[in-house]
Design an enzyme around this catalytic site. Structure first.
Site, PDB file in Angstrom:
ATOM      1  N   SER A  90       5.695   6.545  -4.500  1.00  0.00           N
ATOM      2  CA  SER A  90       4.435   6.009  -3.985  1.00  0.00           C
ATOM      3  C   SER A  90       4.652   5.540  -2.567  1.00  0.00           C
ATOM      4  O   SER A  90       5.601   4.787  -2.303  1.00  0.00           O
ATOM      5  CB  SER A  90       3.932   4.854  -4.850  1.00  0.00           C
ATOM      6  N   GLY A  91       3.767   5.948  -1.671  1.00  0.00           N
ATOM      7  CA  GLY A  91       3.898   5.533  -0.275  1.00  0.00           C
ATOM      8  C   GLY A  91       3.595   4.063  -0.077  1.00  0.00           C
ATOM      9  O   GLY A  91       4.387   3.325   0.527  1.00  0.00           O
ATOM     10  N   SER A  92       2.456   3.591  -0.605  1.00  0.00           N
ATOM     11  CA  SER A  92       2.108   2.185  -0.409  1.00  0.00           C
ATOM     12  C   SER A  92       3.116   1.282  -1.098  1.00  0.00           C
ATOM     13  O   SER A  92       3.490   0.224  -0.564  1.00  0.00           O
ATOM     14  CB  SER A  92       0.696   1.906  -0.927  1.00  0.00           C
ATOM     15  N   ASP A 252      -8.010   3.619  -4.362  1.00  0.00           N
ATOM     16  CA  ASP A 252      -6.901   3.048  -3.596  1.00  0.00           C
ATOM     17  C   ASP A 252      -7.459   2.405  -2.333  1.00  0.00           C
ATOM     18  O   ASP A 252      -8.227   3.017  -1.594  1.00  0.00           O
ATOM     19  CB  ASP A 252      -5.911   4.162  -3.238  1.00  0.00           C
ATOM     20  N   GLY A 257      -0.073   6.932   0.553  1.00  0.00           N
ATOM     21  CA  GLY A 257       0.964   7.674   1.261  1.00  0.00           C
ATOM     22  C   GLY A 257       1.280   9.025   0.668  1.00  0.00           C
ATOM     23  O   GLY A 257       1.500  10.005   1.389  1.00  0.00           O
ATOM     24  N   THR A 258       1.285   9.127  -0.674  1.00  0.00           N
ATOM     25  CA  THR A 258       1.541  10.434  -1.289  1.00  0.00           C
ATOM     26  C   THR A 258       0.383  11.397  -1.036  1.00  0.00           C
ATOM     27  O   THR A 258       0.596  12.608  -0.909  1.00  0.00           O
ATOM     28  CB  THR A 258       1.798  10.277  -2.796  1.00  0.00           C
TER      29      THR A 258
END
Length: 341
Positions: A90-92, A252, A257-258
């Site tokens: 996960s990006g965040s 979100d 980020g993904t």
């Protein structure tokens, strides 16, 4: 205060999306790899239920468990727990984890740049943090290899008819739709409708299209629906809005980020982005992540990109989540007013 369980948590968010970090009170789960540890948490459910279900959690919350890394190059490992899934990456959440590690002093901070390597269940994640006066001001995350799965495929969605969609992977799996074609400008008062339709589109995509990662057969479903707005040319790349619907039905708050990585893989495959170019993704609340195509690569024989995403994270508090031995709901609870759409 009586408690038979005490979890130490540092709460954080990345560009609006909550990503709390468990820093103590939980033993590492069994498993020889982070993926095996992640799979245990997903099967067992007890930790997920304790921190994500009400009264301690909610559909708005993601929680990350810090674990000792398995890879010798990694400085720390983390396992991501989202409302309905336990994903590879996960990006965040990686931005939240890096922010917590540095801002809390778990990993020493170096001005003006700190380099570290995180280990997510899906693989190693190199991180570069711009730091000043004891604060990690911007986190740059080199994401997992990202690729297109299907381009321009028809999808029948109840109540919407036939849509043309793409599917892609950016550390997690997405069905991607044209927001404007569905009448969305990606503004805050559309959040409920985006969440509701996004879950319906995701469910339809899993039934009709499906997904299998070429190197991780355990990841065999589509997680999210990304609503992508039109792009405009800016210096060194593109800019555009996006909103991601997350099961069981929320949007979100960050640009995801993904999703930025998956969208850049799609744009690269369509000839709209090249190595070295950037994409600024703007969320439904106006926050932004910046993505860059670092290099071209392959995965499982498929063309792919190595993306980098960057954004800001902030610590919002510290918590000790406890369990009174007389609490009649030790694993929490879910109600359909917020956990279903």
């Amino acid at each position: 205060m009586r408690s038979i369980k005490t979890l130490h948590v540092i709460s954080a968010h990345a560009e609006g999306e909550v990503g709390d970090v468990i820093v103590g009170g939980v033993l590492p789960p069994p498993g020889d790899t982070l993926w095996e540890q992640r799979s245990f948490i997903a099967r067992d459910q007890s930790l997920r239920n304790f921190v994500l279900n009400e009264p301690r959690g909610g559909v708005f919350r993601h929680v990350n468990l810090l674990v000792p890394p398995k890879h010798p190059q990694a400085d720390a490992g983390f396992i991501i727990m989202e409302p309905e899934d336990t994903p590879p990456m996960s990006g965040s959440n990686s931005i939240c984890v890096a922010t917590v590690l540095l801002d809390s002093g778990i990993i020493p901070m170096q001005d003006p740049v700190t380099h570290l390597t995180l280990e997510a269940p899906g693989g190693l994640v190199p991180v570069r943090a711009e730091c000043r006066n004891g604060k990690a001001e911007r986190i740059f995350v080199q994401n997992l290899p990202s690729f297109v799965d299907r381009l321009a495929v028809p999808l029948e969605v109840p109540g919407l008819g036939t849509l043309t969609v793409d599917t892609a992977y950016g550390g997690d799996s997405f069905v991607v739709v044209d927001a404007a074609a569905l009448g969305f400008d990606i503004v805050q008062d559309e959040a409920r409708d985006i969440a509701r339709l996004g879950v319906a589109i995701t469910n339809a995509a899993n039934e009709q299209i499906g997904f299998t990662h070429p190197e991780n057969p355990d990841w065999n479903h589509i997680s999210f629906c990304a609503f992508c707005g039109p792009t405009e040319r800016v210096a060194n790349g593109l800019r555009g809005k996006s909103a991601v619907a997350i099961q069981p039905g929320k949007v979100d708050r960050s640009p995801t980020g993904t999703a930025v990585s998956a969208r850049m893989a799609l744009m690269a495959a369509k000839g709209e982005m090249a190595v070295g170019q950037s994409f600024q993704a703007v969320s439904i609340i106006g926050s932004s992540f910046t993505g860059q195509v670092v290099e071209a690569t392959t995965i499982g024989g498929r063309a792919a990109i190595i993306p980098e995403i960057s954004g800001r994270g902030w610590i919002t508090g510290t918590h000790q989540h406890m369990l009174d031995p007389d609490d009649p709901w030790p694993g929490g609870y879910k109600l359909s007013d917020t956990w279903g759409v």
